[in-house]
Design an enzyme around this catalytic site. Structure first.
Site, PDB file in Angstrom:
ATOM      1  CG  HIS A 130       5.701   2.585   4.317  1.00 37.17           C
ATOM      2  ND1 HIS A 130       5.830   1.765   3.220  1.00 37.17           N
ATOM      3  CD2 HIS A 130       5.480   1.767   5.364  1.00 37.17           C
ATOM      4  CE1 HIS A 130       5.686   0.508   3.597  1.00 37.17           C
ATOM      5  NE2 HIS A 130       5.477   0.474   4.893  1.00 37.17           N
ATOM      6  CG  ASP A 208       1.033   6.520   2.126  1.00 37.45           C
ATOM      7  OD1 ASP A 208       0.001   6.016   2.614  1.00 37.45           O
ATOM      8  OD2 ASP A 208       2.167   6.033   2.276  1.00 37.45           O
ATOM      9  CD  GLN A 211      -0.019   3.898   9.561  1.00 39.84           C
ATOM     10  OE1 GLN A 211      -0.897   3.830  10.424  1.00 39.84           O
ATOM     11  NE2 GLN A 211       0.766   2.863   9.283  1.00 39.84           N
ATOM     12  CE  LYS A 234      -0.713   0.211   6.774  1.00 37.91           C
ATOM     13  NZ  LYS A 234       0.278  -0.609   7.456  1.00 37.91           N
ATOM     14  CB  CYS A 373       8.535  -0.056   5.704  1.00 34.98           C
ATOM     15  SG  CYS A 373       8.272  -1.812   5.820  1.00 34.98           S
TER      16      CYS A 373
HETATM   17  N1  7TS Z   1       2.277   3.929   3.630  1.00 34.38           N
HETATM   18  C1  7TS Z   1       2.298   4.044   4.968  1.00 34.38           C
HETATM   19  C2  7TS Z   1       2.338   5.408   5.605  1.00 34.38           C
HETATM   20  C3  7TS Z   1       2.270   2.884   5.746  1.00 34.38           C
HETATM   21  O1  7TS Z   1       2.281   3.006   7.075  1.00 34.38           O
HETATM   22  C4  7TS Z   1       2.218   1.620   5.113  1.00 34.38           C
HETATM   23  C5  7TS Z   1       2.262   0.351   5.898  1.00 34.38           C
HETATM   24  C6  7TS Z   1       2.167   1.573   3.723  1.00 34.38           C
HETATM   25  C7  7TS Z   1       2.217   2.751   3.012  1.00 34.38           C
HETATM   26  C8  7TS Z   1       2.047   0.300   2.971  1.00 34.38           C
HETATM   27  O2  7TS Z   1       0.786  -0.248   3.163  1.00 34.38           O
HETATM   28  P1  7TS Z   1       0.428  -1.678   2.576  1.00 34.38           P
HETATM   29  O3  7TS Z   1      -0.914  -1.975   3.132  1.00 34.38           O
HETATM   30  O4  7TS Z   1       0.429  -1.573   1.097  1.00 34.38           O
HETATM   31  O5  7TS Z   1       1.505  -2.602   3.063  1.00 34.38           O
HETATM   32  N2  7TS Z   1       2.895   0.473   7.140  1.00 34.38           N
HETATM   33  C9  7TS Z   1       3.328  -0.531   7.917  1.00 34.38           C
HETATM   34  C10 7TS Z   1       3.912  -0.303   9.147  1.00 34.38           C
HETATM   35  O6  7TS Z   1       4.089   0.797   9.649  1.00 34.38           O
HETATM   36  N3  7TS Z   1       4.245  -1.486   9.700  1.00 34.38           N
HETATM   37  O7  7TS Z   1       3.882  -2.465   8.851  1.00 34.38           O
HETATM   38  C11 7TS Z   1       3.312  -1.872   7.742  1.00 34.38           C
END
Ligand code: 7TS
Length: 415
Positions: A130, A208, A211, A234, A373
């Site tokens: 990401h 990270d 997910q 999430k 992303c």
């Molecule tokens: N890393 C991964 C693997 C992600 O899927 C996401 C968000 C992030 C980091 C960032 O997370 P945040 O909570 O700080 O925004 N992924 C997604 C997605 O797949 N569609 O919208 C957000």
């Protein structure tokens, strides 16, 4: 009709806990929410915990000695203990509240990275990351002269582990930054093995877990991660709160990033000293209601059991991939079901991903379209965009069937 195995929990009772799932998406079609990789829905238990805080004990934390502040502080710090247990951290001091995964990664880049990396050092990321696990390293490198390199992927959507070992051997890698589970391919990366190899090469490793934390049990001590970060939103919790786990000795030697209230021990006009962990990294009034809601989310997930949730998601992923393979003219990216989280990014021959998502939306099926992303990954896959269906604990086999029927309709419409 395939004979579906049991969910491992009372699926009807679970769905009843999520009020949003009862609504119709458009006039007559029920909502099929398949955008869980972007953000999950919230159960009543989470929503009500936030309401109870604002109605009953709203106050700032770690300040005043009045009863309300004590109650708020006790709830807020109680959640930290729950998180410690949830990921099996050695101490609650290793659990830093952040706004989410993005902030967790940026925190490491701006403190550990700035303090301990030198010009010429390599930060090793992967092409499936990401943007949150690419861009902070690029920004840092432009500022301090480090270099970002990327582990490539194999045609089946898994990491090229030979290349990983080669890069560790041949380059001055000081930090590995890798996703536990890809938000597009669903690939579950072999993080325990990656940690071992990073450490053998003298590098630290950041995982990270955006997910993975929502979908499988996590044990930071078993993984032996130096840093691991994830987001509440999430995992059926509120937005605006997340976690950075770090090994205590690393966190102790890292300077703070943001300065302000709560993160100091003493302040004079000449200079300041820092508070103990974890507060050194938590400047300003935190997201108190959100933390409390996150605690309710962790209770909910723990009551169902992360093993149980993971086992069910593996079953529904296998069913999903099997059903999608029946539809001609559809390509699903990523590995086979047994190496994959409950996410299917796909393209429909001759159709644009956004048109597919829009037509699915008309059928009540909410999916995301775009690069999710992960632009470098899409470049690698040779497509500008994919449509993505991502599942969570409240999704059903019937919803998979509805997605498949909707995909047939989409193909008819676009033909
Ligand atoms: N890393 C991964 C693997 C992600 O899927 C996401 C968000 C992030 C980091 C960032 O997370 P945040 O909570 O700080 O925004 N992924 C997604 C997605 O797949 N569609 O919208 C957000």
């Amino acid at each position: 009709m395939i004979d579906h195995p049991d969910y491992g929990y009372d699926i009807a009772a679970v769905r009843a806990d999520f009020p949003i799932l009862r609504q119709n998406h458009h006039d007559n079609v029920p909502l099929i929410y398949l955008d869980n990789a972007a953000s999950s829905q919230k159960p009543l238990q989470v929503i009500e915990s936030i309401e109870q805080y604002y109605k009953g004990y709203n106050a700032n934390v770690h300040r005043g000695i009045h009863k309300l502040s004590e109650e708020a502080t006790s709830a807020y710090e109680g959640v930290r203990k729950k998180i410690r247990k949830f990921i099996n951290a050695g101490s609650r001091r290793e659990v830093i509240y952040t706004r989410g995964t993005t902030e967790g990664i940026n925190l490491v880049a701006n403190t550990w990275g700035r303090e301990f990396l030198k010009p010429g050092d390599v930060i090793l990321s992967t092409v499936m990351e990401h943007h949150a696990n690419i861009v902070p390293w690029q920004i840092l490198s432009a500022q301090i002269g480090t270099k970002v390199m990327y582990v490539p992927i194999l045609p089946n959507g898994t990491l090229d582990m030979d290349a990983y070992e080669r890069l560790l051997r041949d380059e001055p890698v000081k930090l590995v930054a890798v996703a536990h589970v890809s938000n597009v391919l669903g690939t579950v990366n072999p993080v325990e093995d990656m940690v071992k190899k990073a450490h053998e090469a003298g590098a630290k490793i950041l995982i990270d877990a955006a997910q993975s934390a929502p979908h499988m049990p996590l044990d930071v001590q078993a993984i032996d991660a130096d840093f691991l970060t994830f987001s509440s939103h999430k995992m059926i919790g509120p937005t605006g709160i997340g976690v950075l786990y770090g090994k205590r000795d690393l966190l102790e030697e890292m300077p703070p990033w943001m300065g302000g209230g709560d993160m100091i021990s003493t302040v004079t006009l000449q200079g300041s000293t820092w508070n103990d962990l974890p507060y050194k990294f938590e400047a300003g009034t935190p997201s108190i209601a959100e933390a409390i809601g996150f605690g309710a989310a962790i209770d909910y997930l723990s009551n169902l059991g992360m093993e149980t949730i993971h086992a069910q998601e593996q079953r529904i992923t296998a069913y999903l991939l099997e059903r999608m393979s029946e539809v001609p003219g559809i390509t699903v990216f990523g590995p086979e079901a047994d190496q994959k989280g409950a996410v299917a990014a796909f393209v429909v021959d001759g159709a644009h991903a956004h048109d597919v998502a829009q037509l699915l939306d008309a059928e009540g099926v909410a999916v995301r379209a775009g690069h999710h992303c992960a632009m470098p990954l899409h470049t690698e896959l040779g497509v500008s965009a994919t449509s993505r269906a991502s599942f969570y604990l409240y999704n059903t086999y019937d919803e998979v069937d509805i997605l498949i029927e909707a995909l047939y309709k989409v193909q008819k419409t676009l033909r």
